[in-house]
Design an enzyme around this catalytic site. Structure first.
Site, PDB file in Angstrom:
ATOM      1  CG  ASP A 155      14.930  -0.589 -13.534  1.00 21.35           C
ATOM      2  OD1 ASP A 155      14.180  -1.183 -12.737  1.00 21.35           O
ATOM      3  OD2 ASP A 155      14.517   0.138 -14.453  1.00 21.35           O
ATOM      4  CE  LYS A 189      11.951  -3.374 -12.190  1.00 22.50           C
ATOM      5  NZ  LYS A 189      11.190  -2.211 -11.695  1.00 22.50           N
ATOM      6  CE  LYS A 216      11.521  -1.172 -15.602  1.00 24.85           C
ATOM      7  NZ  LYS A 216      11.858   0.269 -15.534  1.00 24.85           N
ATOM      8  CB  THR A 252       5.398  -5.972  -1.929  1.00 22.96           C
ATOM      9  OG1 THR A 252       5.826  -7.042  -2.770  1.00 22.96           O
ATOM     10  CG2 THR A 252       4.176  -6.393  -1.136  1.00 22.96           C
ATOM     11  CG  PHE A 302      -2.133   0.840   1.114  1.00 23.34           C
ATOM     12  CD1 PHE A 302      -2.573   1.323  -0.100  1.00 23.34           C
ATOM     13  CD2 PHE A 302      -2.846   1.180   2.264  1.00 23.34           C
ATOM     14  CE1 PHE A 302      -3.685   2.143  -0.183  1.00 23.34           C
ATOM     15  CE2 PHE A 302      -3.960   1.995   2.200  1.00 23.34           C
ATOM     16  CZ  PHE A 302      -4.385   2.483   0.970  1.00 23.34           C
ATOM     17  CB  VAL A 347       7.950  -4.142 -19.024  1.00 25.40           C
ATOM     18  CG1 VAL A 347       8.873  -3.625 -20.127  1.00 25.40           C
ATOM     19  CG2 VAL A 347       8.496  -5.432 -18.423  1.00 25.40           C
ATOM     20  N   GLY A 384      13.992  13.868  -8.315  1.00 24.79           N
ATOM     21  CA  GLY A 384      13.223  12.694  -7.905  1.00 24.79           C
ATOM     22  C   GLY A 384      13.243  11.556  -8.917  1.00 24.79           C
ATOM     23  CD  GLU A 412       0.677  -3.538 -20.222  1.00 26.21           C
ATOM     24  OE1 GLU A 412       1.887  -3.429 -20.508  1.00 26.21           O
ATOM     25  OE2 GLU A 412      -0.155  -4.052 -20.983  1.00 26.21           O
ATOM     26  CD  GLU A 454      15.064   4.047  -5.886  1.00 27.95           C
ATOM     27  OE1 GLU A 454      15.285   3.456  -4.831  1.00 27.95           O
ATOM     28  OE2 GLU A 454      14.627   3.518  -6.920  1.00 27.95           O
TER      29      GLU A 454
END
Lengths: 341, 341
Positions: free
Chosen positions: B215, B120, B219, B92, B8, B147, B201, B144, B204
C-alpha cells in the site's frame, strides 16, 4: 509582466540570483518577467525594456560605478509613480512605523500595481487598510516571506484548506530566540547564549525586539489578521520574552521537555487571543524538533485537524524563494485572466 | 458546477456531510455546486436540477427504500455517459487492476469532464495515460486524497514551490504499519500488535498489502510520478514490509531512536530510485513524532531546503476534506476562466 524591485539588500540580491538560476523553469511558464526598475536607498536602475539581471548584480557589487542606467537620487517612490509596471516587489527593511515601505505599497496600490513584499513593517501597522486598498484596486497583495519565510504558511492556507476553519495556531517564528534557547539547553547562560547568537550572526547587536518577543509578536499580528480578516495591532498581543527563561529550561529538562518561544493564536467562541511566551513542549510534539534557525507552525483546523509544517533554515535564498513564489503566483493569475481558455 | 459522485461509501458520505456543514462557506464562494447524480454499486440517484443532499443521506441510510429518484441498476458508467456534468468525483474502492475506477475516469475524460478522485488504483496502473488524457481533453485531474489524505501534499507542491526542484522525499504513508510499529515499541510482539490493529480498526483482516509495504509503495508510485512527470509502476519500487521488523525495533530502542516504515524517493543525477522499508529515525527528526494513524512527508528541495508536513489522524472526515478541497479548486479555476476580470 513588468516588475519593479524596491530595496536591494540581501533578499533582493538572492532573488535576482535565484531568478537567473531558475531561468529555464520561469521561461517554460511563459510569465515573461521583466524587471523595469530596481531601487536601493540611493537611486534607481531603470530600463523600461527590462534590465539585464546579471549586469545589475555585477554593477551593484561595485557600488554601481560605471553603470549608466543607474540614476542616483531617483527614489523608489519616483520609480513606482513614473515607470509603467504591473508588480512592485517591496523588500525595504522593516521599521516600527512601517515607512518607507508603507508609502511604497500604498502608492503602488493607487496605481493599480500588484504588490509582493517581505517587509513586515507596513503589515503590522496598517494591515486592514492595505488589504482593503488591494481589494478596492483589484490587485494582488502577497507577503509569504513576512512570517517564517521558509515555511509556506500563507500559500498553504490560501489553497489547501478552502472549506475549513482554523481554531488555533501555534508557531515558532523567531530564529534568534530559538537559537538562544537551544544554546541554553546545552548548558549556556542566557548571556553566553546571546553572545554566541551574535557571533553566529543569528542576533543583531540591537537584539531587544527579538529577545523580548516583539519580532515574534509582529508575525502573530500578520498571521492572525490574515486568518481572521481582522485588524489586530502589536498592542493586542500578550508578549513575554526570554530574558528570564532559565528556570523554565531547568524545569523542562527535569520533565524531559523542550522550551520554545511559542506564538499562539486561539479562537474560543468568537474571542481571539494572541500570545507570545516561552512554553514547555513535550518531545512527542513535532514543535520540539524545531531547533536553531528552523521555523514551524501548527494549525488546528475544524475539519482537517492538526497540520504541522516546519522548515529547516539553511540559507537566505529560502526567503528569496518565498518572494519568487509569490511573484509567480501573481503572474500566473494574470495569465489566467488575460487568456481565458 | 454540475458534479457527479461515483462511489458512496464512507468517504462519499463524509463528503456530503461536510458539504452540508460548510454550506455557508461554499455559498460565499459562489461555486454553485450541484450534485446531479450519485452512484453506488447498485444504482444511481439522479436529479439533473441538483439532488437534495440531506435527503440523499437519509435515503442512503435506509437502503434507498422509498426514494423515487434512485434508479436501481443504473450504473456509474451509464451516469457518466448520459448525464450532463462538469466534474466526476470518483470514490470507488482501490483495486489491483484499477477497475472500475479506471473506466470511470477515462470515460469522464473523453467527455471533457474534470475528475477528482481518492482512488489509488487507477493512478497506480495508468498514471501517465490518465495524466495525458486529462491534458488532451483540457480538464483538471486532482487526487489529493490518494496519498496520505490528511497531509495536503499535492496542493503544497502545486502552489508553494513553483520555481523549485525536489531532490528527495521521505514519507510515512501507511497507518496500519505505523500503528503496528508503535504497538511493538510499547513491547508487543508483531502478532499481538497486528491483532490490536485489527481490533482498533486500523488493519483489515486482509492485511497483507499493508504489512508487506505494498500500500505504501502504491503511494510512492503516485507521488513520484507526479513530481517527476514519470511513469513508474509498482514493480519499480523496492519494497520491504514489517513482518521481520522486531530486531530493528530492539536496536532502535538501544540507540534511542524510533522505527518507521519509510517511503523514499531519491533523485541522484538523473536517476530516480523508489523504496519502502523500515528505517531507524533519530528523535530530533520530526518524522519520529509521527505515531499511529498520523502521516507525514519531508521534502528536500534545491532552494527551499527541508520542508516537513505532518497531520494527525482524528476522523475519516479528513479524507473528505481533501476531496472537497480538490472540488473547490476545480470550481474556482472554472470561475476564473469563465469570468475573466
Amino acid at each position: 509582466m513588468k516588475v519593479q524591485l524596491i530595496g536591494f539588500g540581501n533578499v533582493g540580491k538572492s532573488l535576482l540570483e535565484l531568478i537567473l538560476d531558475e531561468y529555464p523553469k520561469l521561461e517554460a511558464m511563459k510569465l515573461n518577467l521583466k524587471f523595469v526598475s530596481i531601487s536601493d536607498s540611493k537611486g534607481t536602475a531603470v530600463d523600461e525594456e527590462g534590465l539585464d539581471l546579471s549586469n545589475v548584480l555585477k554593477y551593484k557589487s561595485v557600488g554601481w560605478s560605471g553603470c549608466d542606467y543607474y540614476l542616483k537620487g531617483y527614489s523608489a517612490l519616483d520609480a513606482i509613480k513614473c515607470i509603467d509596471s504591473d508588480l512592485v516587489v517591496e523588500l525595504t527593511p522593516s521599521t516600527n512605523n512601517g515607512e518607507p515601505g508603507l508609502s511604497h505599497i500604498k502608492t503602488a496600490f493607487t496605481l493599480k500595481k500588484h504588490v509582493v513584499t517581505a517587509n513586515k513593517g507596513p503589515l503590522v501597522v496598517a494591515f486592514k487598510q492595505l488589504k482593503n486598498m488591494a481589494i478596492e484596486n483589484n490587485v494582488d497583495f502577497l507577503y509569504e516571506a513576512t512570517v517564517a519565510a521558509h515555511v509556506p504558511i500563507f500559500c498553504l492556507l490560501s489553497s489547501c484548506f478552502l472549506a475549513d476553519e482554523i481554531l488555533k495556531v501555534e508557531g515558532i517564528f523567531n530564529a534568534t530566540t530559538n537559537y538562544i534557547i537551544c544554546e541554553m539547553e546545552k548548558g549556556n547562560s542566557f548571556q553566553n547564549a546571546l553572545d554566541n547568537a551574535i557571533k553566529a550572526g543569528w542576533a543583531e547587536t540591537n537584539y531587544a525586539d527579538d529577545v523580548d518577543g516583539v519580532d515574534a509578536a509582529r508575525k502573530v499580528v500578520i498571521l492572525a489578521n490574515t486568518i481572521f480578516d481582522s485588524d489586530f495591532k502589536l498592542k493586542d498581543v500578550k508578549v513575554e520574552g526570554i530574558r528570564n527563561v532559565e528556570p523554565l529550561i531547568v524545569e523542562a529538562k527535569r520533565q524531559s521537555k523542550k522550551v520554545k518561544l511559542l506564538c499562539e493564536i486561539i479562537k474560543k467562541d468568537s474571542e481571539i487571543s494572541l500570545q507570545v511566551s516561552p512554553k514547555m513542549i513535550p518531545l512527542d510534539d513535532p514543535l520540539s524538533t524545531v531547533n536553531y534557525g528552523d521555523m514551524a507552525v501548527k494549525f488546528y483546523f475544524k475539519n482537517s485537524q492538526e497540520i504541522f509544517v516546519s522548515a529547516k533554515f539553511k540559507s537566505p535564498r529560502q526567503t528569496a524563494q518565498a518572494v519568487l513564489n509569490d511573484i509567480i503566483k501573481v503572474a500566473l493569475k494574470r495569465k489566467c485572466t488575460r487568456q481565458p481558455a
